[in-house]
Design a protein around this motif. Structure first.
Motif, PDB file in Angstrom:
ATOM      1  N   ALA A 149       4.599  38.686  13.739  1.00 27.76           N
ATOM      2  CA  ALA A 149       5.202  39.799  14.327  1.00 27.76           C
ATOM      3  C   ALA A 149       5.249  39.706  15.795  1.00 27.76           C
ATOM      4  O   ALA A 149       4.623  39.013  16.465  1.00 27.76           O
ATOM      5  N   THR A 150       5.945  40.579  16.434  1.00 24.59           N
ATOM      6  CA  THR A 150       6.088  40.981  17.894  1.00 24.59           C
ATOM      7  C   THR A 150       5.384  42.259  18.201  1.00 24.59           C
ATOM      8  O   THR A 150       5.882  43.164  17.765  1.00 24.59           O
ATOM      9  N   LEU A 151       4.558  42.114  18.946  1.00 26.10           N
ATOM     10  CA  LEU A 151       3.742  43.183  19.383  1.00 26.10           C
ATOM     11  C   LEU A 151       4.267  43.960  20.784  1.00 26.10           C
ATOM     12  O   LEU A 151       4.338  43.114  21.680  1.00 26.10           O
ATOM     13  N   SER A 152       4.483  45.211  20.791  1.00 24.27           N
ATOM     14  CA  SER A 152       4.809  45.977  22.077  1.00 24.27           C
ATOM     15  C   SER A 152       3.872  46.845  22.299  1.00 24.27           C
ATOM     16  O   SER A 152       3.129  47.440  21.384  1.00 24.27           O
ATOM     17  N   THR A 153       3.716  47.522  23.699  1.00 21.59           N
ATOM     18  CA  THR A 153       2.801  48.311  23.911  1.00 21.59           C
ATOM     19  C   THR A 153       3.142  49.816  23.514  1.00 21.59           C
ATOM     20  O   THR A 153       4.383  50.068  23.312  1.00 21.59           O
ATOM     21  N   PRO A 154       2.080  50.591  23.112  1.00 23.55           N
ATOM     22  CA  PRO A 154       2.305  51.998  22.586  1.00 23.55           C
ATOM     23  C   PRO A 154       3.384  52.847  23.325  1.00 23.55           C
ATOM     24  O   PRO A 154       3.486  52.789  24.564  1.00 23.55           O
ATOM     25  N   GLY A 155       4.336  53.600  22.491  1.00 28.49           N
ATOM     26  CA  GLY A 155       5.316  54.229  23.063  1.00 28.49           C
ATOM     27  C   GLY A 155       6.410  54.374  21.824  1.00 28.49           C
ATOM     28  O   GLY A 155       6.203  54.019  20.719  1.00 28.49           O
ATOM     29  N   CYS A 156       7.648  55.116  22.006  1.00 24.53           N
ATOM     30  CA  CYS A 156       8.408  55.128  21.142  1.00 24.53           C
ATOM     31  C   CYS A 156       9.377  54.123  20.756  1.00 24.53           C
ATOM     32  O   CYS A 156       9.782  53.804  19.737  1.00 24.53           O
ATOM     33  N   GLY A 157       9.336  53.071  21.696  1.00 22.63           N
ATOM     34  CA  GLY A 157      10.163  51.829  21.477  1.00 22.63           C
ATOM     35  C   GLY A 157      11.428  51.939  21.156  1.00 22.63           C
ATOM     36  O   GLY A 157      12.164  52.579  21.698  1.00 22.63           O
ATOM     37  N   PRO A 158      11.842  51.228  20.157  1.00 23.85           N
ATOM     38  CA  PRO A 158      13.310  51.144  19.770  1.00 23.85           C
ATOM     39  C   PRO A 158      13.690  52.267  18.977  1.00 23.85           C
ATOM     40  O   PRO A 158      14.966  52.253  18.785  1.00 23.85           O
ATOM     41  N   CYS A 159      12.787  53.057  18.667  1.00 24.20           N
ATOM     42  CA  CYS A 159      13.415  54.086  17.506  1.00 24.20           C
ATOM     43  C   CYS A 159      14.503  55.004  18.214  1.00 24.20           C
ATOM     44  O   CYS A 159      15.291  55.262  17.481  1.00 24.20           O
ATOM     45  N   LEU A 160      14.564  55.162  19.530  1.00 23.20           N
ATOM     46  CA  LEU A 160      15.862  56.023  19.943  1.00 23.20           C
ATOM     47  C   LEU A 160      16.726  55.159  20.814  1.00 23.20           C
ATOM     48  O   LEU A 160      17.446  55.447  21.404  1.00 23.20           O
ATOM     49  N   GLY A 161      16.610  53.574  20.464  1.00 23.99           N
ATOM     50  CA  GLY A 161      17.703  52.830  21.078  1.00 23.99           C
ATOM     51  C   GLY A 161      17.278  52.499  22.497  1.00 23.99           C
ATOM     52  O   GLY A 161      18.006  52.183  23.181  1.00 23.99           O
ATOM     53  N   ALA A 162      16.034  52.858  23.276  1.00 23.25           N
ATOM     54  CA  ALA A 162      15.905  52.814  24.636  1.00 23.25           C
ATOM     55  C   ALA A 162      15.510  51.330  24.953  1.00 23.25           C
ATOM     56  O   ALA A 162      16.029  50.651  25.894  1.00 23.25           O
ATOM     57  N   HIS A 163      14.655  50.712  24.283  1.00 20.97           N
ATOM     58  CA  HIS A 163      14.127  49.290  24.743  1.00 20.97           C
ATOM     59  C   HIS A 163      13.251  48.728  23.808  1.00 20.97           C
ATOM     60  O   HIS A 163      13.102  49.292  22.536  1.00 20.97           O
ATOM     61  N   GLN A 164      12.560  47.768  23.718  1.00 20.96           N
ATOM     62  CA  GLN A 164      11.389  47.137  22.951  1.00 20.96           C
ATOM     63  C   GLN A 164      12.103  46.687  21.541  1.00 20.96           C
ATOM     64  O   GLN A 164      11.104  46.638  20.808  1.00 20.96           O
ATOM     65  N   GLY A 165      13.298  46.295  21.716  1.00 23.20           N
ATOM     66  CA  GLY A 165      13.814  45.694  20.235  1.00 23.20           C
ATOM     67  C   GLY A 165      14.998  46.497  19.920  1.00 23.20           C
ATOM     68  O   GLY A 165      14.939  46.814  18.561  1.00 23.20           O
ATOM     69  N   VAL A 166      16.006  46.819  20.599  1.00 18.47           N
ATOM     70  CA  VAL A 166      17.174  47.290  19.996  1.00 18.47           C
ATOM     71  C   VAL A 166      17.918  46.519  19.164  1.00 18.47           C
ATOM     72  O   VAL A 166      17.847  45.166  19.281  1.00 18.47           O
ATOM     73  N   ILE A 167      18.901  47.008  18.385  1.00 15.96           N
ATOM     74  CA  ILE A 167      19.592  46.169  17.433  1.00 15.96           C
ATOM     75  C   ILE A 167      21.150  45.818  17.930  1.00 15.96           C
ATOM     76  O   ILE A 167      21.650  46.603  18.599  1.00 15.96           O
TER      77      ILE A 167
END
Lengths: 421, 167
Positions: free
Chosen positions: A349-367
Motif C-alpha cells: 500500500a501507499t500511505l498518505s497523511t490524513p485528509g480528504c486525499g483524492p476523494c475530490l480529485g485534489a491530490h494524493q492519488g488522482v486517476i
C-alpha cells in the motif's frame, strides 16, 4: 414534533416549528474547510469585522492537507491569518485530519446541537444525534457575522433498517444498497431518521458511514437516536452537558421505508452515479488500477482494520495501486499501534497523511483517463477523483482491499478468516 | 420582481452534480471570471461556447446535487445565465443560488417542453415558466416572500451589508 424539529425550535427560541416554515436558528458550531477561502472574502464583503463567537467557529485544513500547489498554500496562509486575527479557540491545521473525524475527536460534537459546515457530508454528525448540515461560503459568512442562519423546516423521512450483517459485509454496503433502492434524489431537501434493530446497536464508526452518505440521497440532515455506544464515546471526549430530544409518539413521518439486511451481499455503486448500485456477484470482471481507502466515509480505524485483515501477509496485485489515508492523526496513530499500517505497507500500500486525499480529485492519488478506481469514499460522479475519463466504483473498505489484492473487483467474503471482519 | 426573459439552453440529464458543473480540480479558484471559464465542463466541454448572457438553463432532476462548493453557482451566474429552471435541485446548491442571487424555479417536467433556443419567460412569484416559442405554460413551485426578497436584493450579501450598516 420530531427530535430534529425540537432541536430547530429550541435554537430558534420557539415552542413549535412546522414543516416548510422558514426559521432563523442559532448555530452551536460552524466549521469552515480549506476549500472556502471565499468565506473570508464574503465575510468582509458583507461588512464583517470580528466573528460572532471565537469558541464556536473552527477551521479545518483537510481538502488540501498538506498544500499540493502554491495557490492552495496561499489559501492556507490567508485562512491562518484570519484564525489568528480572530483568536479562534479551535483550529485544525494540516496535521490533524478530515473535519468529520477531528471535530468529534476533539469533543465538539454532541446530541441536540446544530452543526453547520462548508461541506456537504456534514450529515455525518446525525450519528451523534446532532443536527448537522452543509452550506456554501455565503451562508457560512452570514453565520460568522451573526451566529444564525435561516433554515426551512424539512420533511422527515424514516428509514428503518433491521437485521444483522453477515461477515464480510459492512455499513457501507448497507447505505449503498439503500441508495440503489431509493435513488440519488429520494430525499432532496428532506431529513432522514435512520432507525431499526440494525441501527440501535451499531458502533460509532458505522453509524457515521450511514449518516455520511445520507447526503447522496439529497438529504439536508440525518438523525439517529444516540445509543449507549455513542453516549459512552462522547463521555470520553467532553464534559459538556447536552439534551437528547425525544420524538413525540404522534409524530407522522413524510415517508417510511423498511429494509432487511440479514442476507445483504457486498454492494458496488458503478459509474457514474451513486445510486447505480449492484450486488458484487452481478458484475462482470472489472480491472482495477487504483484502490482508495480513506476520506470522511471510509478512513476510520475500523475501515483500515478491515483492509489489514484481508491483506495481512499478502501482496497486492502488481498492476494495482492501493492508497491508504487515515481520516485523522488519531486514527493513524492507532492504526500504527495495532500493526495495521505495517500490514498494509508490507502488502504494497501507499500511505498518505490524513485528509480528504483524492476523494475530490485534489491530490494524493488522482486517476488518469481510462483508469478504474475502486474506493471506500463517497462519490463516483465523472471527474470526481481526477480525469472525467476515469471510472469510479464505490465499495466497502473490505471490498476495496480484496479488489486491490486481486487487481479486479473482488468479493471480500472470499478472504474471510473466521468471523472477525 | 419583474419577469425574467431569455433563450433556453437545455441540459436534459438527471443528477448533474456540482462535480460536473464545476470540476474538483478547479475548486481553488476564487476569481469569478476564471470560475466562469469552466462552466459545466464535467458534463459537456462545449457548453461554454453555447451560452450567451441572459440565457436560461433548463435542467432535469436533482440538478446541482453533491458538494457544497459555491463555484457551482458562481460559474453559472458569471457565464451569463439569468435563471435556472429544473425538475428538482440539490439542496445546498439551491441555498447557494438563493444567497448569490441566481434565480431558480423548480418546475417539474418543463425540460421536456423546451428546445434549445426557445424564448422562455419566468415569473418567480407565481412560480410560472412560459415557453413563448411553443406557446406553452408550466406551473412550478411559487417562491416564498422570504426567498423572493433575497432575489430582489440581488442576494444575501447586499442584505447583510445594509443590516450591519444600519446598526
Amino acid at each position: 414534533m420530531h427530535a430534529l424539529e425540537k432541536i430547530l425550535a429550541s435554537h430558534a427560541e420557539k415552542d413549535v416549528v412546522t414543516t416548510g416554515e422558514i426559521i432563523k436558528a442559532k448555530v452551536d458550531l460552524a466549521e469552515v474547510n480549506d476549500l472556502y477561502l471565499q468565506t473570508i472574502y464574503s465575510f468582509y464583503e458583507m461588512g464583517g469585522k470580528k466573528v460572532w463567537d471565537k469558541n464556536k467557529i473552527c477551521f479545518v485544513f483537510d481538502h488540501y492537507a498538506p498544500a499540493p500547489t502554491i495557490k492552495t498554500a496561499q489559501i492556507h496562509k490567508e485562512m491562518r491569518e484570519f484564525v489568528q486575527k480572530n483568536n479562534l479557540t479551535h483550529h485544525f491545521d494540516i496535521n490533524t485530519g478530515v473535519c468529520h473525524q477531528v471535530m468529534h475527536e476533539a469533543g465538539l460534537v454532541y446530541p441536540g446541537m446544530i452543526l453547520v459546515a462548508t461541506d456537504s457530508h456534514t450529515t455525518t454528525h446525525g450519528a451523534f444525534g446532532a443536527f448537522g448540515t452543509g452550506v456554501g461560503a455565503t451562508d457560512m459568512a452570514t453565520i460568522m457575522i451573526s451566529g444564525e442562519l435561516w433554515f426551512r423546516v424539512p420533511e422527515i423521512v424514516e428509514i428503518e433498517i433491521n437485521g444483522k450483517l453477515r461477515p464480510g459485509v459492512m455499513a457501507k454496503d448497507v447505505i449503498l444498497y439503500i441508495l440503489g433502492k431509493l435513488g440519488a434524489d429520494a430525499c432532496v431537501y428532506k431529513a432522514i431518521e435512520f432507525c431499526g434493530t440494525y441501527i440501535e446497536d451499531l458502533d460509532v464508526a458505522e453509524r457515521m458511514v450511514i449518516c455520511n452518505m445520507a447526503v447522496e440521497m439529497g438529504a439536508k440532515t440525518a438523525y439517529m437516536v444516540p445509543n449507549q455506544k455513542i453516549l459512552d464515546y462522547i463521555k470520553t471526549r467532553t464534559n459538556k452537558e447536552f439534551e437528547i430530544y425525544d420524538t413525540d409518539e404522534d409524530f407522522v413521518f413524510a415517508e417510511n421505508f423498511v429494509f432487511d439486511i440479514n442476507n445483504l451481499t457486498p454492494q458496488i455503486a458503478v459509474p457514474h452515479s451513486v445510486d447505480n448500485v449492484v450486488s458484487i456477484d452481478q458484475l462482470p470482471e472489472v480491472r482495477i488500477d487504483q484502490a482508495f481507502i480513506g476520506a470522511c466515509t471510509g478512513g476510520r480505524l475500523e475501515d483500515i482494520q478491515a483492509a489489514a485483515e484481508i491483506l495481512r501477509g499478502q501482496k497486492i496485485n502488481p498492476r494495482t495501486r492501493l492508497v491508504i489515508i487515515p481520516a485523522s492523526n488519531e486514527v493513524l496513530l492507532n492504526a500504527i499501534k495495532f500493526g495495521f499500517i505495517e500490514d498494509l505497507i508490507k502488502a504494497g500500500a501507499t500511505l498518505s497523511t490524513p485528509g480528504c486525499g483524492p476523494c475530490l480529485g485534489a491530490h494524493q492519488g488522482v486517476i488518469a483517463e481510462g483508469e478504474n478506481c475502486v474506493t471506500a469514499s463517497n462519490r463516483n460522479f465523472p471527474g470526481r477523483m481526477g480525469s472525467t475519463g476515469g471510472s469510479i466504483y464505490l465499495a466497502s473498505p473490505a471490498t476495496t482491499a480484496a479488489s486491490a489484492l486481486m487487481g479486479k473487483l473482488t468479493d471480500p467474503r472470499t478472504f474471510l478468516k473466521g468471523e472477525n471482519i | 420582481m419583474s419577469d425574467i426573459k431569455g433563450k433556453a439552453i437545455v441540459l436534459n440529464m438527471n443528477n448533474v452534480s456540482t462535480d460536473q458543473i464545476f470540476p474538483g480540480q478547479y475548486v481553488n479558484l476564487t476569481d469569478p471570471n476564471e470560475i466562469a471559464e469552466h462552466v459545466l465542463e464535467g458534463a459537456d466541454k462545449s457548453f461554454k461556447n453555447r451560452i450567451k448572457t441572459g440565457d436560461i438553463l433548463v435542467a432535469g432532476n436533482n440538478f446541482g446535487c453533491g458538494s457544497s462548493r459555491e463555484q457551482a453557482v458562481i460559474t453559472l451566474k458569471e457565464a451569463g445565465f439569468a435563471a435556472v429552471i429544473a425538475n428538482s435541485v440539490g439542496r445546498i446548491w439551491y441555498r447557494n443560488a438563493i444567497n448569490l442571487g441566481l434565480p431558480v424555479l423548480i418546475c417539474e417536467g418543463f425540460v421536456n417542453q423546451v428546445e434549445e433556443g426557445d424564448e422562455i419567460e419566468v415569473n418567480l412569484k407565481e412560480g410560472i415558466a412560459k415557453n413563448s416559442s411553443k406557446g406553452t405554460i408550466a406551473k412550478g413551485n411559487a417562491i416564498s416572500d422570504f426567498v423572493l426578497n433575497i432575489f430582489a436584493n440581488g442576494g444575501i450579501k447586499p442584505m447583510m451589508k445594509s443590516k450591519i450598516l444600519s446598526k
